[in-house]
Design a protein around this motif. Structure first.
Motif, PDB file in Angstrom:
ATOM      1  N   TRP A 193       1.010  -1.223  -0.029  1.00 20.66           N
ATOM      2  CA  TRP A 193       0.039   0.098  -0.129  1.00 20.66           C
ATOM      3  C   TRP A 193       0.914   1.143   0.021  1.00 20.66           C
ATOM      4  O   TRP A 193       1.419   1.600   0.973  1.00 20.66           O
ATOM      5  N   MET A 194       0.985   1.837  -1.255  1.00 17.89           N
ATOM      6  CA  MET A 194       1.914   3.028  -1.424  1.00 17.89           C
ATOM      7  C   MET A 194       1.705   4.281  -0.226  1.00 17.89           C
ATOM      8  O   MET A 194       2.543   4.941  -0.104  1.00 17.89           O
ATOM      9  N   ASN A 195       0.262   4.285  -0.034  1.00 20.43           N
ATOM     10  CA  ASN A 195      -0.045   5.532   0.794  1.00 20.43           C
ATOM     11  C   ASN A 195      -0.474   5.096   2.339  1.00 20.43           C
ATOM     12  O   ASN A 195      -1.043   5.829   3.056  1.00 20.43           O
ATOM     13  N   GLU A 196       0.069   4.021   2.872  1.00 18.89           N
ATOM     14  CA  GLU A 196      -0.201   3.531   3.915  1.00 18.89           C
ATOM     15  C   GLU A 196       0.148   4.557   5.149  1.00 18.89           C
ATOM     16  O   GLU A 196      -0.613   4.632   6.217  1.00 18.89           O
ATOM     17  N   ASP A 197       1.283   5.028   5.015  1.00 17.88           N
ATOM     18  CA  ASP A 197       1.861   6.021   5.933  1.00 17.88           C
ATOM     19  C   ASP A 197       1.303   7.347   5.711  1.00 17.88           C
ATOM     20  O   ASP A 197       0.814   8.317   6.622  1.00 17.88           O
TER      21      ASP A 197
END
Length: 130
Positions: free
Chosen positions: A46-50
């Protein structure tokens, strides 16, 4: 703070990011259940997890042999059927460049944030490794 959104609120006052984040979290669960089991042997990132990474896709799926698939997630909150989805020019360009490896998950949620419909677009061969 609990946030209950209707469609108008979700599209105003900066709540669009909240709806998108919710959809990506839901998509993460779906993709991991679909793809991280045998015989797929794939890892879902998930590229946008953080935080928002700014990529033209939200998920990178890496198969055991190193081949990749890319997934963009679009989420709408509405009790009515949705026939239009906004997509950026960068997402369109990525879809064209990665045509056989790029797909969208379109997630329609009702006003209680329950999934009403999930559609896969642009992944002609389904969620399988080719």
């Amino acid at each position: 703070r609990t946030c209950r959104l209707d469609l108008n609120t979700a599209m105003e006052d900066g709540h669009r990011a909240h709806v998108g984040r919710f959809g990506e979290k839901y998509a993460s669960f779906i993709l991991k259940n679909w793809l991280e089991k045998d015989p797929h042997n794939a890892t879902v990132h998930w590229m946008n997890e953080d935080s928002e990474a700014g990529n033209p896709y939200d998920f990178e799926i890496i198969f055991r042999d190193g081949k990749k698939k890319f997934c963009e997630v679009k989420t709408r909150v509405s009790d009515q059927p949705v026939s239009q989805w906004a997509i950026s020019i960068h997402e369109v360009a990525e879809a064209m460049n990665q045509s056989e490896h790029f797909f969208c998950l379109l997630i329609s949620l009702n006003k209680n944030y329950e999934a009403q419909r999930i559609e896969k677009l642009g992944f002609a061969y389904g969620l399988k490794h080719e």
